[in-house]
Design a protein around this motif. Structure first.
Motif, short mmCIF file in Angstrom:
data_model
loop_
_atom_site.label_atom_id
_atom_site.label_comp_id
_atom_site.label_asym_id
_atom_site.label_seq_id
_atom_site.Cartn_x
_atom_site.Cartn_y
_atom_site.Cartn_z
N ALA A 224 0.86 -1.19 0.00
CA ALA A 224 0.00 0.00 0.00
C ALA A 224 0.89 1.24 0.00
CB ALA A 224 -0.91 -0.01 1.22
N THR A 225 1.25 1.71 -1.19
CA THR A 225 2.09 2.90 -1.33
C THR A 225 1.44 3.86 -2.32
OG1 THR A 225 3.37 2.01 -3.20
CG2 THR A 225 4.16 1.51 -0.96
N VAL A 226 1.86 5.11 -2.26
CA VAL A 226 1.34 6.12 -3.19
C VAL A 226 1.63 5.72 -4.63
CG1 VAL A 226 1.62 8.50 -3.98
CG2 VAL A 226 1.44 8.02 -1.53
N ASP A 227 2.86 5.23 -4.89
CA ASP A 227 3.22 4.84 -6.26
C ASP A 227 2.34 3.71 -6.78
OD1 ASP A 227 5.19 6.73 -6.44
OD2 ASP A 227 6.83 5.38 -5.90
N ASN A 228 2.03 2.74 -5.91
CA ASN A 228 1.20 1.61 -6.34
C ASN A 228 -0.27 2.01 -6.52
OD1 ASN A 228 3.26 -0.28 -6.55
ND2 ASN A 228 3.05 -0.96 -4.43
N VAL A 229 -0.71 3.01 -5.76
CA VAL A 229 -2.06 3.54 -5.97
C VAL A 229 -2.10 4.31 -7.29
CG1 VAL A 229 -3.77 5.21 -5.14
CG2 VAL A 229 -2.68 3.63 -3.53
N LYS A 230 -1.07 5.12 -7.52
CA LYS A 230 -1.01 5.93 -8.74
C LYS A 230 -0.99 5.07 -10.00
CE LYS A 230 1.50 9.58 -8.44
NZ LYS A 230 2.63 10.55 -8.38
N SER A 231 -0.32 3.92 -9.93
CA SER A 231 -0.22 3.03 -11.09
C SER A 231 -1.36 2.02 -11.17
CB SER A 231 1.11 2.28 -11.05
OG SER A 231 1.18 1.43 -9.91
N ASN A 232 -2.31 2.11 -10.21
CA ASN A 232 -3.46 1.19 -10.14
C ASN A 232 -3.06 -0.26 -9.84
OD1 ASN A 232 -5.66 2.98 -10.57
ND2 ASN A 232 -5.18 3.05 -12.75
N LYS A 233 -1.87 -0.46 -9.32
CA LYS A 233 -1.45 -1.81 -8.95
C LYS A 233 -2.09 -2.24 -7.63
CE LYS A 233 3.08 -1.69 -11.26
NZ LYS A 233 4.55 -1.72 -11.05
N TYR A 234 -2.21 -1.28 -6.71
CA TYR A 234 -2.83 -1.59 -5.43
C TYR A 234 -4.34 -1.67 -5.63
CZ TYR A 234 -3.86 -1.46 -0.43
OH TYR A 234 -4.31 -1.77 0.83
#
Length: 278
Positions: A224-234
């Protein structure tokens, strides 16, 4: 004599009408020129709204009084519909009944919902299906998901919470399926405090609230990171929205929304652990 009385009554009625119209226009002007903007709603959105207000007042928002009440998404939407608040904050999409009010929606950020556990818990990763099993009572012991032989203490948000509705929708269970023993708490901050104080607990909070007091677990290997939210991976994410009545937004209210969507405003959004939309 009777004609004179009728004339007087008619004249008075016309005067009252003129005064009423004048007062109405005056009220509209007063609202448009008011330095006060009332905002209410989601505690999750409130976490980024407070610093946005603070930074705004340092620049172009000097002299503007912005009141923010963190009372939950549903209450914020209701307040906006009935005119108690000028702007509502919601961390979920509008429901069908709410859409009938013809509110304008403005997305200001994207948020991940972090699943959190106590720092003493050795579990590092869960699947969506395992989380669903825990929250519906099908999985009741940490040993079933690779942890210690200890009962799982489920912590959830209150009814009307946008975080709760978003979490339930994404994880895939209905509100009535929530395990009966779940501890119900309001606000991401209170959820975090509860989980930090109970080594067997599990909860969920807005990503912006995650700190060293708790551990956020990975979902099928994705942190759960900002980068993974931004890339829609999370996989557990939702929008942060502001809502308003088109005819009820003052010049000051519009100016503040414009600031939030500006480069400076979106920088504040990202500095506080959320994903900007610009």
């Amino acid at each position: 004599m009777l004609k004179n009385k009728k004339f007087i009554v008619l004249a008075l009625s016309m005067m009252i009408g003129i005064v009423s119209v004048g007062c109405g226009k005056g009220a509209d002007r007063q609202k448009s020129n008011s330095n006060s903007v009332r905002i209410s709603g989601s505690t999750s959105v409130g976490a980024v709204m407070e610093p946005l207000v603070e930074e705004y007042k340092k620049s172009e928002g000097k002299g503007t009084d912005i009141e923010v009440q963190q009372i939950g998404s549903s209450s914020g939407i209701k307040n906006t519909i009935d005119g108690t608040s000028e702007i509502g904050m919601t961390s979920r999409d509008l429901k069908e009944g709410e859409k009938q009010a013809s509110l304008k929606e403005t997305q200001i950020a994207i948020d991940g919902i972090a699943v959190i556990i106590n720092n003493e818990n050795k579990v590092k990763d869960l699947t969506i299906e395992q989380i669903k099993g825990i929250y519906t009572g099908k999985i009741t012991n940490w040993k079933e998901v690779g942890g210690d032989n200890s009962p799982i203490v489920v912590v959830s948000r209150e009814d009307g919470s946008g975080t709760r509705e978003g979490f339930e929708t994404i994880i895939g269970y209905a509100a009535e399926e929530l395990v009966n023993s779940a501890i119900i708490s309001d606000g991401s901050g209170n959820i975090k405090t509860t989980v930090a104080g109970n080594k067997n607990s599990i909860g969920y909070i807005s990503l912006g609230y995650v700190d060293k007091e708790v551990n956020s677990i990975s979902i099928s290997g994705v942190e759960a990171t900002v980068d993974n939210v931004k890339s829609n991976k999370y996989p557990i994410l939702r929008p942060f929205l502001l809502v308003n009545k088109p005819e009820g937004l003052s010049d000051k209210g519009q100016a503040f929304i414009d600031y939030i969507l500006s480069e400076d405003g979106q920088k504040v959004v990202e500095e506080h652990g959320f994903v900007g939309v610009k």
